[in-house]
Design a protein around this motif. Structure first.
Motif, PDB file in Angstrom:
ATOM      1  N   ASN A  99       0.833  -1.211   0.000  1.00  0.00           N
ATOM      2  CA  ASN A  99       0.000   0.000   0.000  1.00  0.00           C
ATOM      3  C   ASN A  99       0.865   1.258   0.000  1.00  0.00           C
ATOM      4  O   ASN A  99       0.554   2.234  -0.685  1.00  0.00           O
ATOM      5  N   GLU A 100       1.950   1.244   0.758  1.00  0.00           N
ATOM      6  CA  GLU A 100       2.856   2.402   0.775  1.00  0.00           C
ATOM      7  C   GLU A 100       3.462   2.622  -0.608  1.00  0.00           C
ATOM      8  O   GLU A 100       3.563   3.760  -1.074  1.00  0.00           O
ATOM      9  N   GLN A 101       3.855   1.544  -1.257  1.00  0.00           N
ATOM     10  CA  GLN A 101       4.426   1.639  -2.603  1.00  0.00           C
ATOM     11  C   GLN A 101       3.388   2.169  -3.593  1.00  0.00           C
ATOM     12  O   GLN A 101       3.695   3.005  -4.443  1.00  0.00           O
ATOM     13  N   LEU A 102       2.163   1.685  -3.487  1.00  0.00           N
ATOM     14  CA  LEU A 102       1.089   2.134  -4.380  1.00  0.00           C
ATOM     15  C   LEU A 102       0.796   3.625  -4.184  1.00  0.00           C
ATOM     16  O   LEU A 102       0.545   4.345  -5.150  1.00  0.00           O
ATOM     17  N   GLU A 103       0.851   4.095  -2.938  1.00  0.00           N
ATOM     18  CA  GLU A 103       0.613   5.517  -2.665  1.00  0.00           C
ATOM     19  C   GLU A 103       1.741   6.392  -3.206  1.00  0.00           C
ATOM     20  O   GLU A 103       1.486   7.477  -3.708  1.00  0.00           O
ATOM     21  N   LYS A 104       2.983   5.921  -3.106  1.00  0.00           N
ATOM     22  CA  LYS A 104       4.139   6.692  -3.568  1.00  0.00           C
ATOM     23  C   LYS A 104       4.235   6.737  -5.083  1.00  0.00           C
ATOM     24  O   LYS A 104       4.692   7.731  -5.640  1.00  0.00           O
ATOM     25  N   THR A 109      -1.278   3.988 -13.874  1.00  0.00           N
ATOM     26  CA  THR A 109      -1.771   3.164 -14.980  1.00  0.00           C
ATOM     27  C   THR A 109      -1.214   1.749 -14.937  1.00  0.00           C
ATOM     28  O   THR A 109      -1.665   0.886 -15.685  1.00  0.00           O
ATOM     29  N   LYS A 110      -0.233   1.514 -14.069  1.00  0.00           N
ATOM     30  CA  LYS A 110       0.333   0.167 -13.950  1.00  0.00           C
ATOM     31  C   LYS A 110       0.747  -0.058 -12.501  1.00  0.00           C
ATOM     32  O   LYS A 110       0.820   0.879 -11.708  1.00  0.00           O
ATOM     33  N   LYS A 153      -5.527   1.089  -2.077  1.00  0.00           N
ATOM     34  CA  LYS A 153      -4.743   2.237  -2.564  1.00  0.00           C
ATOM     35  C   LYS A 153      -4.536   2.170  -4.077  1.00  0.00           C
ATOM     36  O   LYS A 153      -3.722   2.888  -4.611  1.00  0.00           O
ATOM     37  N   MET A 154      -5.280   1.300  -4.761  1.00  0.00           N
ATOM     38  CA  MET A 154      -5.070   1.086  -6.193  1.00  0.00           C
ATOM     39  C   MET A 154      -6.024   1.892  -7.046  1.00  0.00           C
ATOM     40  O   MET A 154      -7.172   2.103  -6.683  1.00  0.00           O
ATOM     41  N   SER A 155      -5.525   2.267  -8.204  1.00  0.00           N
ATOM     42  CA  SER A 155      -6.386   2.881  -9.214  1.00  0.00           C
ATOM     43  C   SER A 155      -7.153   1.768  -9.927  1.00  0.00           C
ATOM     44  O   SER A 155      -6.819   0.581  -9.801  1.00  0.00           O
ATOM     45  N   HIS A 161      -4.992  -4.607 -13.731  1.00  0.00           N
ATOM     46  CA  HIS A 161      -3.731  -5.326 -13.919  1.00  0.00           C
ATOM     47  C   HIS A 161      -3.646  -6.509 -12.946  1.00  0.00           C
ATOM     48  O   HIS A 161      -3.202  -7.597 -13.334  1.00  0.00           O
ATOM     49  N   LEU A 162      -4.078  -6.314 -11.701  1.00  0.00           N
ATOM     50  CA  LEU A 162      -4.088  -7.420 -10.737  1.00  0.00           C
ATOM     51  C   LEU A 162      -4.973  -8.565 -11.232  1.00  0.00           C
ATOM     52  O   LEU A 162      -4.619  -9.733 -11.100  1.00  0.00           O
ATOM     53  N   CYS A 163      -6.106  -8.199 -11.813  1.00  0.00           N
ATOM     54  CA  CYS A 163      -7.011  -9.235 -12.354  1.00  0.00           C
ATOM     55  C   CYS A 163      -6.321 -10.033 -13.451  1.00  0.00           C
ATOM     56  O   CYS A 163      -6.443 -11.253 -13.506  1.00  0.00           O
ATOM     57  N   ARG A 164      -5.596  -9.348 -14.314  1.00  0.00           N
ATOM     58  CA  ARG A 164      -4.877 -10.063 -15.383  1.00  0.00           C
ATOM     59  C   ARG A 164      -3.778 -10.953 -14.823  1.00  0.00           C
ATOM     60  O   ARG A 164      -3.556 -12.060 -15.304  1.00  0.00           O
ATOM     61  N   VAL A 165      -3.087 -10.497 -13.769  1.00  0.00           N
ATOM     62  CA  VAL A 165      -2.044 -11.300 -13.145  1.00  0.00           C
ATOM     63  C   VAL A 165      -2.657 -12.546 -12.511  1.00  0.00           C
ATOM     64  O   VAL A 165      -2.085 -13.629 -12.595  1.00  0.00           O
ATOM     65  N   THR A 166      -3.814 -12.378 -11.922  1.00  0.00           N
ATOM     66  CA  THR A 166      -4.477 -13.492 -11.233  1.00  0.00           C
ATOM     67  C   THR A 166      -4.888 -14.533 -12.237  1.00  0.00           C
ATOM     68  O   THR A 166      -4.775 -15.704 -12.049  1.00  0.00           O
TER      69      THR A 166
END
Length: 166
Positions: A99-104, A109-110, A153-155, A161-166
């Motif tokens: 979450n910290e990485q996603l906020e920073k 878009t990715k 914390k995701m757009s 993208h998470l859905c595609r990875v899953t």
């Protein structure tokens, strides 16, 4: 009258067909998990539960937490004993570091590379647990309460993208 904690207002307490019972498996005993599955089954409902990223992999780059891994295995094994119960499995709750990485990260878009890599490891681990148990989920849901920025914390693009990875 339905069992306390199982029947929401306005729902027939004896027929839950099409409904799902959410079970929080973290810290639940095998008996508690089995009771919830049996109760859902008796009502015609199905069970759903989270396999949380932040409990299975609380720290980046470390092995899965054996306590929670065992807890999730027990929940899946309990489902395997009830073949009519095809659970919904929810992959959610990114660890604090993610979450910290996603906020920073400025590029919404990715996914940041390290978040994607570790999410992939987590999703593959969950897939192996499901496969080992012999359970066929009715659905695997990626994230929960995606519109709640306290938990997520995701757009939208990152979630896709998470859905595609899953």
């Amino acid at each position: 009258m339905g069992e306390e904690g199982f029947t929401p207002p306005g729902v027939d307490s004896e027929n839950w067909e099409g409904f799902q019972v959410q079970k929080h498996v973290e810290g639940s005993s095998r008996e508690e998990i089995e009771h919830s599955i049996e109760r859902a089954e008796s009502l015609g409902a199905s069970i759903k539960f989270d396999i949380r990223w932040n409990t299975l992999y609380p720290e980046r780059g470390q092995e899965a937490n054996p306590q929670y891994e065992q807890n999730y295995k027990e929940a899946l094994d309990a489902c395997a004993k009830h073949p009519s119960q095809r659970p919904t499995i929810i992959l959610d709750s990114p660890p604090n570091w993610a979450n910290e990485q996603l906020e920073k990260d400025k590029d919404k878009t990715k996914l940041p590379e390290e978040v994607e890599k570790d999410y992939r490891q987590y999703a593959e681990h969950v897939a192996s647990l499901i496969k080992e148990s012999g359970v066929t989920p009715v659905m695997v849901q990626v994230m929960n309460e995606v519109n709640n920025t306290i938990y997520n914390k995701m757009s939208v693009e990152q979630l896709g993208h998470l859905c595609r990875v899953t």
